[in-house]
Design an enzyme around this catalytic site. Sequence first.
Site, mmCIF file in Angstrom:
data_model
loop_
_atom_site.group_PDB
_atom_site.id
_atom_site.type_symbol
_atom_site.label_atom_id
_atom_site.label_comp_id
_atom_site.label_asym_id
_atom_site.label_seq_id
_atom_site.Cartn_x
_atom_site.Cartn_y
_atom_site.Cartn_z
ATOM 1 N N GLU A 41 14.112 -52.130 53.731
ATOM 2 C CA GLU A 41 13.574 -52.642 54.983
ATOM 3 C C GLU A 41 12.816 -53.954 54.834
ATOM 4 O O GLU A 41 12.482 -54.597 55.826
ATOM 5 C CB GLU A 41 12.708 -51.597 55.692
ATOM 6 C CG GLU A 41 11.444 -51.211 54.955
ATOM 7 C CD GLU A 41 11.635 -49.969 54.094
ATOM 8 O OE1 GLU A 41 12.771 -49.735 53.626
ATOM 9 O OE2 GLU A 41 10.642 -49.241 53.891
ATOM 10 N N ASN A 42 12.559 -54.376 53.606
ATOM 11 C CA ASN A 42 12.008 -55.719 53.435
ATOM 12 C C ASN A 42 13.042 -56.777 53.808
ATOM 13 O O ASN A 42 12.677 -57.864 54.238
ATOM 14 C CB ASN A 42 11.496 -55.938 52.009
ATOM 15 C CG ASN A 42 12.439 -55.444 50.932
ATOM 16 O OD1 ASN A 42 13.008 -54.358 51.042
ATOM 17 N ND2 ASN A 42 12.625 -56.231 49.902
#
Lengths: 449, 449
Positions: free
Chosen positions: B287-288
Amino acid sequence: MDKVLDSPADAIADVEDGARIAISGFGQTAGSPVSLLRALGERGTRRLCLIANGLQPAAQALINQHQVRELIVSFTTRAGTRTPMEEQIASGEITFELVPQGTLVERMRAGGAGLAAIYTPTGLGTRIAEGKEVRCFDGRWYVLETALTADYAFIAGLRADRLGNVEFRGANVHFGPSFAKAARTAIVEVDEIVEVGELPAERVGLPGIFVDRVVRRRGAADPPQPAQRRPADQARQYLGRPGWTRAQMAERAAALLPEPGYVNLGLGIPTYISSYVADRDIVLHAENGVLGYGPLAADGEGDPDVFNAGGQLVARRPGMSFFDSVAAFEMIRSGRVGVVALGAYQVDGDGSFANWATPEMQGGGIGGAMDLVAGGAQVMVLMEHHDSRGRPKLVRSCTYPLTGVRCVDVVVTDLAVLRRERPSGGFAVESVAPGFTSREVMELTELRG
Amino acid sequence: MDKVLDSPADAIADVEDGARIAISGFGQTAGSPVSLLRALGERGTRRLCLIANGLQPAAQALINQHQVRELIVSFTTRAGTRTPMEEQIASGEITFELVPQGTLVERMRAGGAGLAAIYTPTGLGTRIAEGKEVRCFDGRWYVLETALTADYAFIAGLRADRLGNVEFRGANVHFGPSFAKAARTAIVEVDEIVEVGELPAERVGLPGIFVDRVVRRRGAADPPQPAQRRPADQARQYLGRPGWTRAQMAERAAALLPEPGYVNLGLGIPTYISSYVADRDIVLHAENGVLGYGPLAADGEGDPDVFNAGGQLVARRPGMSFFDSVAAFEMIRSGRVGVVALGAYQVDGDGSFANWATPEMQGGGIGGAMDLVAGGAQVMVLMEHHDSRGRPKLVRSCTYPLTGVRCVDVVVTDLAVLRRERPSGGFAVESVAPGFTSREVMELTELRG
């Protein structure tokens, strides 16, 4: 995971009657997913709902074949045409919803991001906000716009791999990412299918997770249509004397631009401004997704993937960047574009203006104008002093549907520059074309003197 | 237009007491704008409000110097620490607002896009939604989250030019674009200042219009901190017998993943799964802002700009792509990530779970978990069967604050795999570690048998 299909026909083989299809593409012909649209024409699927900015020839062909029942678009038409689409709108065969361009990409992006709705300032005080919830946050008013989704998205890209990773080229990003995200099934046609690993990770403009099918383009793209520019060097006559030419209007408008600064040039006369700022500390922004472009390309020259918001080819410049339309409108709505130059049909004494529909039109052409005036930029209108029937365009009160309320700061006509004084309102003549007086200029309007 | 300043001190010279500063950076030390933060430490500005995912060492230093009064973050802490920040939170010197990571970037992005608010499904039924408007659209419920803005953004990039165009490298994009957009003044520190035109237009990750100041980084980045992984090959004892090791849990979880598919691996035990899917048709999502990454890099190896959501370095793979955190959470919330593997403190019999705060914590670590379970993915929890005090983690009803309601589908503990049957609810044992029986496994929980 192999998302590559053999043919456009295979890629659209499950599109059924009544499907809702988001179609990327910008301007006359750029970035049009022609093979997918042609395959759909051959398949004969009917009662389609098309979501697009405006309809390019390959999408128009579906209308000509009576395959479409609904449109969700920024442009149904521009002035002075009567296309099969307009005939079908007039007869009730096609219904349509007009959506400001920036709201269109935000609604699609929201749909593709798992969000239900957004509050945007775009369209406040216009027909677009009618029937919608309007709400105040921190002293400013916003319109509730709900997410849009599609069954399919048809996108055009440069290259893709079997994982569905897509690379775009130049300004041909525009609606691709947001439309793909909003679709249950995103289909991308590309010039070239490459092996996994050939696209550098940093050059993937649309990661494969957003793409369901990839196919190599078949057949030629629609040929670019020659820009239909009105001559820039002809002047209209008022009181038997010539006003400024369009080129002179643009030059005068350019001289009014503060620098350094970011400026957006709308369709029509404003596009000429780009030829007068090349040596200025001004960065031009185009809402399709270009920052820092150069002058209009000469006829027959230019890179087909580098174009402005009118779809006209423009020169590359050092320091340029490309991005999708969502980012382009972020720049606008957030107030970072300092000056917006637009065309208009009417401007009234309060600074409200109309530029997207006339009573003769079926639908209209909203484009990005409502977004452009929602960001707090200085709004500059460039338009002829009178319309083609000799009626003043500076009016007491707009009779055409509004684009923006009390937002116009400067009007450059072919007779004068007029500036609105805030907050008192009312336009004052700042300069006039040679051979005219301020009084004559005002008498050729409906404004109170 | 020249946005380059001579020194970090010059770049932050107008930051006054009480300023609200959004700070990019991900994980322990990646992408931290260290020179700007150090300059701010020297300037001594006080009563700051910091917006960040979590605080990296250079931002922590501002807290150690008592320059901070407020935090808007996804993580104040992780379990088992007691930092100066926590002391100051406990004493009331610092107040904080915890925001799910995907909501944080959406709120910042909205603020930077001229929008007032969004409706998101993230956080429904948890403390995050308390006091907020909840509204139904098309039969689903959403939380109203308002836009966030900042006075300044501190961002780190690879290269920039004097127009403010910024190029990022690898996974070090994350919060840069959304935080810059949300800031009145965005300041970017880079490894290298280049001439205008040296950055290819397609490689500009943050167009200059979003950037106000650029400065070359001074001094060294904070040294990467060695990952504090618990040994993967040790097994805990239950009833005097060893359960599965963490490696075995990960291997078992990996075997449950459907293919082809997109899978997100959360912090903790799930990160080990990446070592068991290399030859599978599975694309890992972090999710980064990374899609398609490979196994964990061996200690001392790996590219510092290629890391997973735990900040651990991971191998590059063909077909990989990088993007910002906004796009990363679009993939999640829209349901495109098919399986989400998370750690947890507690899971109850209805499939609700808690993984972000314990009563001992000052604040907590929400991270992206609430977003991850909001997209309709299959939710797989990997956790030890008992906590460190020997209490069952499969409980009748969660006593810790919830991360998600009725969303866990599969639990992999060090004793068993349990699957929840929908819609009836309740977990059934699907497989057990060697030497244990299903009955023993259930008796070591608080679940009704």
